[in-house]
Write a protein that holds these residues in place. Structure first.
Motif, short mmCIF file in Angstrom:
data_model
loop_
_atom_site.label_atom_id
_atom_site.label_comp_id
_atom_site.label_asym_id
_atom_site.label_seq_id
_atom_site.Cartn_x
_atom_site.Cartn_y
_atom_site.Cartn_z
N TYR A 1 -0.04 -1.01 45.02
CA TYR A 1 1.38 -0.92 45.35
C TYR A 1 1.80 0.55 45.35
O TYR A 1 1.49 1.31 44.42
N ALA A 2 2.50 0.93 46.43
CA ALA A 2 3.06 2.27 46.53
C ALA A 2 4.43 2.27 45.86
O ALA A 2 5.30 1.45 46.21
N VAL A 3 4.63 3.17 44.89
CA VAL A 3 5.85 3.14 44.08
C VAL A 3 6.34 4.56 43.83
O VAL A 3 5.67 5.54 44.16
N ARG A 4 7.51 4.65 43.19
CA ARG A 4 8.02 5.93 42.69
C ARG A 4 7.53 6.09 41.25
O ARG A 4 7.46 5.12 40.49
N VAL A 5 7.23 7.35 40.87
CA VAL A 5 6.69 7.62 39.54
C VAL A 5 7.66 7.18 38.45
O VAL A 5 7.27 6.55 37.45
N ALA A 6 8.95 7.48 38.63
CA ALA A 6 9.94 7.17 37.59
C ALA A 6 10.05 5.67 37.34
O ALA A 6 10.36 5.23 36.22
N ASP A 7 9.77 4.86 38.37
CA ASP A 7 9.94 3.41 38.23
C ASP A 7 8.84 2.75 37.41
O ASP A 7 9.00 1.60 36.97
N VAL A 8 7.71 3.46 37.21
CA VAL A 8 6.63 2.87 36.42
C VAL A 8 6.37 3.66 35.13
O VAL A 8 5.41 3.38 34.40
N ALA A 9 7.22 4.63 34.86
CA ALA A 9 7.05 5.43 33.65
C ALA A 9 7.16 4.53 32.42
O ALA A 9 8.13 3.76 32.29
N GLY A 10 6.18 4.61 31.50
CA GLY A 10 6.20 3.82 30.27
C GLY A 10 5.82 2.37 30.44
O GLY A 10 5.92 1.60 29.47
N ALA A 11 5.40 1.95 31.62
CA ALA A 11 5.06 0.54 31.84
C ALA A 11 3.86 0.14 31.00
O ALA A 11 2.92 0.91 30.82
N SER A 12 3.89 -1.09 30.48
CA SER A 12 2.78 -1.62 29.69
C SER A 12 2.75 -3.12 29.87
O SER A 12 3.65 -3.71 30.48
N GLU A 13 1.73 -3.78 29.28
CA GLU A 13 1.66 -5.24 29.40
C GLU A 13 2.79 -5.90 28.64
O GLU A 13 3.27 -6.97 29.02
N ASP A 14 3.23 -5.27 27.54
CA ASP A 14 4.35 -5.83 26.79
C ASP A 14 5.68 -5.56 27.48
O ASP A 14 6.61 -6.39 27.40
N PHE A 15 5.77 -4.41 28.12
CA PHE A 15 7.02 -4.06 28.79
C PHE A 15 6.71 -3.60 30.23
O PHE A 15 6.74 -2.40 30.55
N PRO A 16 6.38 -4.57 31.10
CA PRO A 16 6.04 -4.21 32.48
C PRO A 16 7.26 -3.73 33.25
O PRO A 16 8.39 -4.10 32.95
N ALA A 17 6.95 -2.88 34.25
CA ALA A 17 8.00 -2.49 35.20
C ALA A 17 8.08 -3.58 36.26
O ALA A 17 7.06 -3.98 36.83
N VAL A 18 9.28 -4.08 36.52
CA VAL A 18 9.46 -5.14 37.51
C VAL A 18 10.12 -4.52 38.75
O VAL A 18 11.23 -3.99 38.67
N LEU A 19 9.40 -4.59 39.88
CA LEU A 19 9.86 -3.94 41.10
C LEU A 19 9.97 -4.95 42.23
O LEU A 19 9.22 -5.94 42.29
N ASP A 20 10.92 -4.69 43.14
CA ASP A 20 11.09 -5.53 44.34
C ASP A 20 10.11 -5.09 45.42
O ASP A 20 10.04 -3.90 45.76
N VAL A 21 9.33 -6.03 45.95
CA VAL A 21 8.36 -5.73 47.01
C VAL A 21 9.09 -5.79 48.35
O VAL A 21 9.66 -6.82 48.72
N PHE B 1 1.80 -3.08 34.93
CA PHE B 1 1.49 -3.01 33.50
C PHE B 1 1.01 -1.64 33.03
O PHE B 1 0.74 -1.46 31.84
N ARG B 2 0.90 -0.68 33.93
CA ARG B 2 0.48 0.67 33.54
C ARG B 2 1.24 1.69 34.36
O ARG B 2 1.55 1.45 35.53
N GLU B 3 1.54 2.83 33.74
CA GLU B 3 2.21 3.89 34.49
C GLU B 3 1.18 4.68 35.29
O GLU B 3 -0.03 4.62 35.03
N ALA B 4 1.64 5.43 36.28
CA ALA B 4 0.75 6.23 37.12
C ALA B 4 1.40 7.58 37.39
O ALA B 4 2.61 7.65 37.68
#
Length: 440
Positions: A67-87, A157-160
Motif C-alpha cells: 500500500y502506498a501511503v503518507r509517512v505521517a499516517d502510519v507513524a507509530g502503527a503496531s498490531e495493538d494500535f494499527p493505522a486504519v486508512l481508506d483505500v 501494523f507497522r510504520e514505514a
C-alpha cells in the motif's frame, strides 16, 4: 601476409612462435561493422558508445506489493494500535491513470507500479490485514476474485520511513549517462540493458564465420562403423567447438579425403560463408600431405587471391604450420597439423587470436600466469623449441597431465592449462616457477 611471409626463403627457415603470430595478426583485420537486431548481436562487439536516452527506472515505482501511503499516517502503527486508512484505488504495473493519495488514505500498489501522487512510502502487504479486517496477511487476493480489494479500509501494523520500498527514478541509470562503451562484448546482461533503454538494434562487428575442415582418408565420422586402419575425426569437432568458444560462428565440414583436387574444390565452395578457414592435417613432409599439395600453389602471395605458405615453427607440438590468404576476398586460412594435441595447441596460439581480432577485440590472447610446478620428476624439453605441455592448474600450482605425445586426447581433456617451457630451457624441476596459459 607480411613482407617476410612473401620471401621464398622464409619457408625454409625456422620461425619463432612470435614471428608466425605477428604475421597472422598483421594480416587479419577486424570485420566491418553492421547494424543487427539485439538477439542477433549476442556475442558481438560494440563499435560505438551507447548513451542512456531515458532514465531507469523512468519513474518512481514500488519494489513490493502493498500500500502506498503518507509517512505521517502510519507513524507509530503496531498490531495493538494499527493505522486504519481508506483505500482509494489500485495501482497496477503499467497503470497510466494515477490515483491521488490524501491524508488518511492508501492506494493498493503492485510491484513495478508508479508511486501515486501524495504517497511518500510503501508498506508491504504482509504488514497489513489486506483489507480483511483481521490480522497480518501473507498476500493479496487476486483482483479477479475480489475486485473490492482496491476499496474499503486497510489496517497497517507497522510504520514505514519515507521512500521505503520505493525504487527512485534514475536509481539504476540516469538519462544522458553512458550505458555501454565501444568494445563491449554483448552478453545477456548487456542485451537486457539495451532493451531496457529502448534499443532494438545496435551497431557491432559481427561474429566471424569460421569454416573448419579436417583432412585424411583414414577419418571416419563419429557414429559410423570404424574399419581397419581408420580413426574417428576428432579434430574438426574440437576446432569447431574451440572456434565457438572464442566467439565465432563455426561451420564444421566433414573430413576430406587425401586428394588435392577434392580439397581445392571443397575450399573454394566454402569461401562463400567464411571469414576464416581452418584446416587440420596434411601440412608436414609426407607423401600424402594433401593440404600442402593443394594450397601451396593456390595463388602467388603478390597476386589477387593471395597464397598459402607452409612453415616450420620452433615449437612442440605444432612444428608444421601453414598460413596465408585465399580466394577473391583474400580470406585468411590457417593450416594446422593433424595430430589432435598439435592441432588444438596451434588453435589456441594462432587461430583464437585471429578470431578475436576479426571480432574487433583489443585483448585477443588467453590469460597467463606463473605457477609452481608439481611433478614426480623433472620435465625435459627439446633445445631450441618452445614446448607446450598439458597441465592442471589450481591454487598457484600446475601439474602435467599425460605425456608429451601429440596424440594424447584423453590427457588434453583433463587439462585446463598449457605449461610453457622456453626455447632455451631443457629441463624444469619440480618446485620451479613456470609460465602457464589458462584455457578455462
Amino acid at each position: 601476409m607480411s613482407s617476410a611471409g612473401h620471401d621464398s626463403a622464409a619457408a625454409d627457415r625456422l620461425w619463432s612462435v612470435e614471428e608466425h603470430l605477428e604475421d597472422v595478426l598483421t594480416t587479419v583485420r577486424p570485420l566491418d561493422p553492421i547494424e543487427l537486431p539485439l538477439l542477433d548481436a549476442q556475442g558481438c562487439v560494440l563499435v560505438e558508445d551507447i548513451m542512456v536516452p531515458v532514465s531507469l527506472p523512468p519513474f518512481d515505482n514500488s519494489s513490493m506489493d502493498g500500500y502506498a501511503v503518507r509517512v505521517a499516517d502510519v507513524a507509530g502503527a503496531s498490531e495493538d494500535f494499527p493505522a486504519v486508512l481508506d483505500v482509494v484505488g489500485d495501482m497496477a504495473a503499467g497503470a497510466a491513470d494515477l490515483v491521488q493519495v490524501g491524508p488518511g488514505q492508501a492506494a493498493r500498489i503492485m510491484t513495478g507500479a508508479p508511486l501515486p501522487p501524495g504517497a511518500e512510502t510503501v508498506v508491504p502487504v504482509e504488514w497489513t490485514d489486506g483489507g480483511l479486517g483481521q490480522g497480518p496477511v501473507q498476500g493479496m487476493r487476486a483482483r479477479s476474485l475480489a475486485p473490492q480489494g482496491g476499496t474499503g479500509q486497510v489496517r497497517v501494523f507497522r510504520e514505514a520511513p519515507a521512500r521505503a520500498h520505493v525504487r527512485d527514478k534514475g536509481s539504476d541509470v540516469k538519462a544522458g549517462s553512458l550505458a555501454l562503451e565501444a568494445g563491449t562484448v554483448l552478453g545477456p546482461p548487456q542485451i537486457a540493458l539495451l532493451a531496457a533503454i529502448g534499443r532494438n538494434t545496435v551497431r557491432v562487428r559481427p561474429r566471424p564465420r569460421v569454416v573448419v575442415l579436417s583432412t585424411g582418408s583414414e577419418l571416419v565420422q563419429p557414429g559410423e562403423d570404424l574399419g581397419t586402419g581408420r580413426i574417428y575425426d576428432a579434430n574438426s569437432f574440437a576446432l569447431a567447438a574451440a572456434a565457438r568458444d572464442a566467439g565465432a560462428l563455426a561451420y564444421r565440414v566433414g573430413a576430406v579425403a587425401d586428394d588435392a583436387d577434392t580439397l581445392r574444390s571443397v575450399v573454394e565452395d566454402q569461401l562463400v560463408r567464411a571469414d576464416l578457414l581452418v584446416t587440420s592435417g596434411g601440412v608436414s613432409v609426407g607423401a600424402y600431405d594433401v593440404v600442402k599439395e593443394a594450397l601451396s600453389h593456390a595463388g602467388d602471395a603478390d597476386e589477387p587471391g593471395g597464397g598459402v605458405e607452409f612453415r616450420r615453427l620452433a615449437m612442440q607440438p605444432g612444428k608444421p604450420q601453414g598460413f596465408g590468404t585465399i580466394g577473391p576476398d583474400h580470406t585468411p586460412l590457417l593450416a594446422l597439423p593433424g595430430n589432435p594435441v598439435s592441432s588444438y595447441v596451434s588453435f589456441e596460439l594462432f587461430v583464437r587470436p585471429a578470431i578475436r581480432t576479426l571480432m574487433g577485440l583489443q585483448d585477443v590472447h588467453r590469460p597467463t600466469t606463473r605457477a609452481r610446478l608439481t611433478a614426480d620428476e623433472p620435465l625435459s624439453s627439446p633445445k631450441g623449441r618452445r614446448q607446450f605441455l598439458r597441465g592442471r592448474h589450481a591454487d598457484g600450482t600446475v601439474r602435467p597431465v599425460g605425456g608429451s605425445g601429440s596424440h594424447l586426447i584423453a590427457a588434453l581433456a583433463r587439462a585446463n592449462a598449457l605449461i610453457v617451457v622456453p626455447e632455451d630451457t631443457e629441463s624444469v624441476a619440480p618446485g620451479d616457477q613456470v609460465e602457464v596459459i589458462l584455457l578455462g
